[in-house]
Scaffold this motif. Sequence first.
Motif, mmCIF file in Angstrom:
data_model
loop_
_atom_site.group_PDB
_atom_site.id
_atom_site.type_symbol
_atom_site.label_atom_id
_atom_site.label_comp_id
_atom_site.label_asym_id
_atom_site.label_seq_id
_atom_site.Cartn_x
_atom_site.Cartn_y
_atom_site.Cartn_z
ATOM 1 N N ALA A 145 -22.255 88.602 -70.173
ATOM 2 C CA ALA A 145 -21.162 87.674 -70.475
ATOM 3 C C ALA A 145 -21.367 87.024 -71.838
ATOM 4 C CB ALA A 145 -21.068 86.607 -69.385
ATOM 5 N N SER B 8 -16.406 85.711 -69.663
ATOM 6 C CA SER B 8 -16.959 84.826 -68.647
ATOM 7 C C SER B 8 -17.630 85.673 -67.559
ATOM 8 C CB SER B 8 -15.859 83.962 -68.018
ATOM 9 O OG SER B 8 -14.996 84.757 -67.247
ATOM 10 N N GLU B 9 -18.550 85.048 -66.842
ATOM 11 C CA GLU B 9 -19.233 85.757 -65.757
ATOM 12 C C GLU B 9 -18.241 86.180 -64.676
ATOM 13 O OE1 GLU B 9 -22.755 83.835 -64.227
ATOM 14 O OE2 GLU B 9 -23.213 83.030 -66.205
ATOM 15 N N THR C 41 -15.142 87.005 -65.034
ATOM 16 C CA THR C 41 -14.373 88.164 -65.501
ATOM 17 C C THR C 41 -15.161 89.447 -65.273
ATOM 18 O OG1 THR C 41 -13.250 86.845 -67.165
ATOM 19 C CG2 THR C 41 -13.271 89.221 -67.511
#
Length: 67
Positions: free
Chosen positions: A27, A33-34, A36
């Motif tokens: 990420a 983002s994590e 995502t």
Amino acid sequence: MSRYLYMYVTSDKYELPMAVGTIPELAKGLGMSESTIRAYLSTGRVTRYGKFIKLGFTDKEIKDECE
């Protein structure tokens, strides 16, 4: 117990690796983002440039490699 690493690979037939690491590392490195990345992993969707693959390693395999 298993530990997981994830690999971001090209979306073509060769699946060449572009990045390897944990979800937080990927990420940060990819600017996502994590959540995502987790969504791409759970749905199997492909990003514009590649896709994510889950790699599993047992603690024994990691220990054997370090010795």
